[in-house]
Design a protein around this motif. Structure first.
Motif, PDB file in Angstrom:
ATOM      1  N   LYS A 144      31.673 -64.814 -33.004  1.00 25.70           N
ATOM      2  CA  LYS A 144      31.219 -65.337 -32.316  1.00 25.70           C
ATOM      3  C   LYS A 144      29.811 -66.352 -33.046  1.00 25.70           C
ATOM      4  O   LYS A 144      29.169 -67.558 -32.053  1.00 25.70           O
ATOM      5  CB  LYS A 144      30.842 -64.234 -31.351  1.00 25.70           C
ATOM      6  CG  LYS A 144      30.347 -64.596 -30.212  1.00 25.70           C
ATOM      7  CD  LYS A 144      30.906 -65.584 -29.272  1.00 25.70           C
ATOM      8  CE  LYS A 144      32.273 -65.844 -28.516  1.00 25.70           C
ATOM      9  NZ  LYS A 144      32.635 -66.718 -27.689  1.00 25.70           N
ATOM     10  N   ALA A 145      28.713 -64.982 -33.251  1.00 24.95           N
ATOM     11  CA  ALA A 145      27.743 -65.900 -33.637  1.00 24.95           C
ATOM     12  C   ALA A 145      27.387 -67.223 -34.415  1.00 24.95           C
ATOM     13  O   ALA A 145      26.471 -67.786 -33.835  1.00 24.95           O
ATOM     14  CB  ALA A 145      26.673 -64.703 -34.442  1.00 24.95           C
ATOM     15  N   GLU A 155      29.851 -69.509 -33.722  1.00 23.39           N
ATOM     16  CA  GLU A 155      30.233 -70.089 -32.889  1.00 23.39           C
ATOM     17  C   GLU A 155      28.770 -70.478 -31.927  1.00 23.39           C
ATOM     18  O   GLU A 155      28.733 -71.967 -31.742  1.00 23.39           O
ATOM     19  CB  GLU A 155      30.872 -69.555 -31.867  1.00 23.39           C
ATOM     20  CG  GLU A 155      32.365 -69.680 -32.167  1.00 23.39           C
ATOM     21  CD  GLU A 155      33.134 -69.181 -31.525  1.00 23.39           C
ATOM     22  OE1 GLU A 155      32.920 -69.218 -30.219  1.00 23.39           O
ATOM     23  OE2 GLU A 155      34.547 -69.162 -31.843  1.00 23.39           O
ATOM     24  N   TRP A 156      27.768 -69.757 -31.530  1.00 26.59           N
ATOM     25  CA  TRP A 156      26.910 -70.464 -31.523  1.00 26.59           C
ATOM     26  C   TRP A 156      26.062 -70.780 -31.967  1.00 26.59           C
ATOM     27  O   TRP A 156      25.285 -71.941 -31.399  1.00 26.59           O
ATOM     28  CB  TRP A 156      25.578 -69.145 -30.655  1.00 26.59           C
ATOM     29  CG  TRP A 156      26.495 -67.668 -29.579  1.00 26.59           C
ATOM     30  CD1 TRP A 156      27.247 -68.591 -28.726  1.00 26.59           C
ATOM     31  CD2 TRP A 156      26.415 -66.693 -29.690  1.00 26.59           C
ATOM     32  NE1 TRP A 156      28.255 -67.086 -27.163  1.00 26.59           N
ATOM     33  CE2 TRP A 156      26.684 -66.030 -28.077  1.00 26.59           C
ATOM     34  CE3 TRP A 156      25.539 -66.057 -29.844  1.00 26.59           C
ATOM     35  CZ2 TRP A 156      27.153 -65.087 -27.300  1.00 26.59           C
ATOM     36  CZ3 TRP A 156      25.529 -64.402 -28.958  1.00 26.59           C
ATOM     37  CH2 TRP A 156      26.247 -64.292 -27.935  1.00 26.59           C
ATOM     38  N   GLU A 163      27.170 -74.680 -31.932  1.00 29.53           N
ATOM     39  CA  GLU A 163      26.878 -75.513 -30.735  1.00 29.53           C
ATOM     40  C   GLU A 163      25.672 -75.056 -30.926  1.00 29.53           C
ATOM     41  O   GLU A 163      25.225 -75.747 -29.419  1.00 29.53           O
ATOM     42  CB  GLU A 163      27.523 -73.995 -29.758  1.00 29.53           C
ATOM     43  CG  GLU A 163      28.654 -73.959 -29.355  1.00 29.53           C
ATOM     44  CD  GLU A 163      29.261 -73.120 -28.593  1.00 29.53           C
ATOM     45  OE1 GLU A 163      29.208 -72.114 -28.310  1.00 29.53           O
ATOM     46  OE2 GLU A 163      31.079 -72.681 -28.464  1.00 29.53           O
ATOM     47  N   LYS A 167      22.625 -73.629 -29.738  1.00 27.19           N
ATOM     48  CA  LYS A 167      22.307 -72.669 -28.732  1.00 27.19           C
ATOM     49  C   LYS A 167      20.789 -72.060 -28.851  1.00 27.19           C
ATOM     50  O   LYS A 167      20.193 -71.087 -28.309  1.00 27.19           O
ATOM     51  CB  LYS A 167      23.516 -71.192 -27.897  1.00 27.19           C
ATOM     52  CG  LYS A 167      24.898 -72.267 -27.643  1.00 27.19           C
ATOM     53  CD  LYS A 167      24.988 -70.438 -27.045  1.00 27.19           C
ATOM     54  CE  LYS A 167      26.512 -71.335 -26.071  1.00 27.19           C
ATOM     55  NZ  LYS A 167      27.058 -70.239 -25.398  1.00 27.19           N
ATOM     56  N   ILE A 193      19.323 -64.973 -32.756  1.00 25.58           N
ATOM     57  CA  ILE A 193      20.999 -64.197 -32.335  1.00 25.58           C
ATOM     58  C   ILE A 193      20.473 -62.417 -32.881  1.00 25.58           C
ATOM     59  O   ILE A 193      20.312 -62.554 -34.065  1.00 25.58           O
ATOM     60  CB  ILE A 193      22.329 -65.046 -32.980  1.00 25.58           C
ATOM     61  CG1 ILE A 193      22.009 -66.039 -32.051  1.00 25.58           C
ATOM     62  CG2 ILE A 193      23.257 -63.851 -32.418  1.00 25.58           C
ATOM     63  CD1 ILE A 193      23.160 -67.050 -32.912  1.00 25.58           C
ATOM     64  N   CYS A 232      26.954 -59.387 -29.793  1.00 26.95           N
ATOM     65  CA  CYS A 232      25.838 -60.175 -30.512  1.00 26.95           C
ATOM     66  C   CYS A 232      25.590 -60.847 -29.795  1.00 26.95           C
ATOM     67  O   CYS A 232      26.120 -61.004 -28.931  1.00 26.95           O
ATOM     68  CB  CYS A 232      26.609 -61.077 -31.781  1.00 26.95           C
ATOM     69  SG  CYS A 232      27.972 -62.130 -30.903  1.00 26.95           S
ATOM     70  N   LEU A 269      22.354 -62.671 -27.713  1.00 27.31           N
ATOM     71  CA  LEU A 269      21.588 -64.271 -27.720  1.00 27.31           C
ATOM     72  C   LEU A 269      20.286 -64.897 -26.685  1.00 27.31           C
ATOM     73  O   LEU A 269      20.418 -63.860 -26.163  1.00 27.31           O
ATOM     74  CB  LEU A 269      22.581 -65.562 -27.426  1.00 27.31           C
ATOM     75  CG  LEU A 269      21.983 -66.595 -27.219  1.00 27.31           C
ATOM     76  CD1 LEU A 269      21.701 -67.331 -28.475  1.00 27.31           C
ATOM     77  CD2 LEU A 269      23.130 -68.198 -26.482  1.00 27.31           C
ATOM     78  N   ASN A 295      16.714 -66.479 -25.817  1.00 26.85           N
ATOM     79  CA  ASN A 295      15.853 -67.470 -26.087  1.00 26.85           C
ATOM     80  C   ASN A 295      14.583 -67.680 -26.668  1.00 26.85           C
ATOM     81  O   ASN A 295      14.268 -66.210 -26.737  1.00 26.85           O
ATOM     82  CB  ASN A 295      15.960 -68.020 -24.895  1.00 26.85           C
ATOM     83  CG  ASN A 295      14.803 -67.299 -23.581  1.00 26.85           C
ATOM     84  OD1 ASN A 295      13.787 -66.925 -23.962  1.00 26.85           O
ATOM     85  ND2 ASN A 295      15.116 -67.885 -22.604  1.00 26.85           N
ATOM     86  N   GLU A 323      22.954 -64.337 -23.613  1.00 33.75           N
ATOM     87  CA  GLU A 323      24.041 -63.938 -23.803  1.00 33.75           C
ATOM     88  C   GLU A 323      24.263 -62.738 -23.977  1.00 33.75           C
ATOM     89  O   GLU A 323      23.651 -62.413 -25.496  1.00 33.75           O
ATOM     90  CB  GLU A 323      25.115 -65.568 -24.333  1.00 33.75           C
ATOM     91  CG  GLU A 323      26.274 -65.197 -24.069  1.00 33.75           C
ATOM     92  CD  GLU A 323      26.925 -66.650 -24.453  1.00 33.75           C
ATOM     93  OE1 GLU A 323      28.630 -66.847 -24.778  1.00 33.75           O
ATOM     94  OE2 GLU A 323      26.609 -67.931 -23.948  1.00 33.75           O
ATOM     95  N   ARG A 324      24.913 -62.335 -24.313  1.00 29.36           N
ATOM     96  CA  ARG A 324      26.318 -61.526 -25.139  1.00 29.36           C
ATOM     97  C   ARG A 324      27.435 -61.239 -24.947  1.00 29.36           C
ATOM     98  O   ARG A 324      27.962 -61.260 -23.886  1.00 29.36           O
ATOM     99  CB  ARG A 324      24.930 -60.005 -24.501  1.00 29.36           C
ATOM    100  CG  ARG A 324      25.906 -58.423 -25.331  1.00 29.36           C
ATOM    101  CD  ARG A 324      25.942 -57.171 -24.162  1.00 29.36           C
ATOM    102  NE  ARG A 324      24.034 -57.367 -24.607  1.00 29.36           N
ATOM    103  CZ  ARG A 324      23.048 -56.824 -25.131  1.00 29.36           C
ATOM    104  NH1 ARG A 324      23.669 -55.709 -25.570  1.00 29.36           N
ATOM    105  NH2 ARG A 324      21.637 -56.388 -25.035  1.00 29.36           N
TER     106      ARG A 324
END
Length: 319
Positions: free
Chosen positions: A134-135, A137-138, A141, A143, A247, A258, A260, A262, A269-270
């Motif tokens: 998932k990390a 993917e972020w 993307e 993020k 992250i 994981c 996320l 800013n 996001e979690r």
């Protein structure tokens, strides 16, 4: 005769117990044999894990059982010889890290497996964990913007009694082979490339075994810091810093989540993994699927990753 995928285990270690448990979650697989030089320990292990065949001779086990794949979970100093034994018999191998202890042996072992058309994979199980996926993917993307810095840390007070596998050269001791490999593996996973340069500051015991490492991997536009130790407890995590956020992945090598953030340090996001029964499940499934498909290596844990890890070992480990 069972039509299930038949695993055999070399070594009656704690990590082998975890692997047997992982296989129990795969309906189409079973562990049919275990071998260990100490027969009584092997018998206890087999009774605990409901394994029908017990051996104290590695070659005899392979000859008589003809497993679909062998999982090697002995001390690291014995990996090279046992991998060769399996390859000589045409038996696929999933071997615990460090699969090989230096680049020369790793390249030769992989080339030999390929020449014999035998599947060989290092058991870098963390690479499959859903929070790491998932990390990644972020990151793809955008993020956290452009990935700039990776900060990895893990350490614990390892047992120092005589005969342990952590501090003694004869037993494959060394923090690079045992823990720093996770930092290299994850850095490779998130950068999708090899480092341009590697540097290391290390502490060694009287035998020349590395006990604490601070390794820097430079990827050109990304740098990764890998801090590991057998002599102090370090809060384990990996932080991925981008120019727009970060992250955090706690307990990185066995993580379940994981987070996320800013650039204002606010949680955005979690992700929480609520489905994985045992982290070794994924590497067992991957090895099985590769063997069934006639592949010689895994695309998730390719041979190039094992060779790269060995380049790091060669930088750290005193011969």
């Amino acid at each position: 005769m069972s039509d299930k995928f038949r695993w055999a285990i070399m070594g009656a270690s704690d990590i082998a117990n975890k692997f047997c448990n992982a296989v129990s979650f795969i309906p189409e697989a079973e562990v049919v044999a275990v071998v260990n030089r100490t027969l009584s320990r092997c018998q206890d292990f087999a009774a605990k894990n409901n394994i029908p065949a017990v051996y104290d001779n590695f070659e005899k086990m392979v000859d008589e059982i003809h497993p679909d794949c062998v999982y090697i979970a002995v001390t690291q100093n014995a990996h090279k010889d046992l991998i060769k034994l399996c390859i000589d018999k045409g038996t696929p191998v999933l071997c615990e890290k460090a699969m090989y202890l230096n680049k020369k042996d790793c390249e030769e072992g992989i080339a030999y497996a390929r020449s014999k058309n035998v599947f060989l994979m290092e058991a870098m199980w963390s690479r499959f964990l859903p929070p790491l996926v998932k990390a990644k993917e972020w990151i793809k993307e955008g993020k956290i913007g452009d990935l700039c810095l990776i900060d990895f840390a893990i350490g614990f007070n390892a047992p120092s009694h005589p005969g342990n596998r952590f501090f003694e050269k004869a037993n494959g001791g060394g923090v690079a082979w045992d823990l720093s490999v996770y930092g290299y593996m994850m850095s490779d996973f998130f950068t999708d490339t090899k480092p341009v340069t590697m540097k290391c500051d290390a502490l060694y015991n009287e035998e020349g075994v590395d006990t604490t490492n601070n390794i820097t991997l430079n990827y050109g536009k990304i740098t990764s810091s890998v801090k590991t130790s057998f002599t102090t407890r370090i809060k384990e995590n990996i932080v991925l810093y981008g120019n727009k956020g970060r992250i955090e992945i706690p307990n990185a090598h066995w993580t379940t989540e994981c987070i996320l953030y800013n650039n204002n340090f606010e949680e955005v996001e979690r992700f929480k993994d609520t489905v994985t029964p045992n982290g070794f499940y994924y590497e067992a499934k991957e090895a099985m699927e590769c063997v069934k498909a006639g592949k010689l290596e895994s695309s998730v844990v390719p041979h190039s990753l094992s060779i790269g890890s060995c380049e790091m070992y060669d930088l750290v480990v005193k011969s």
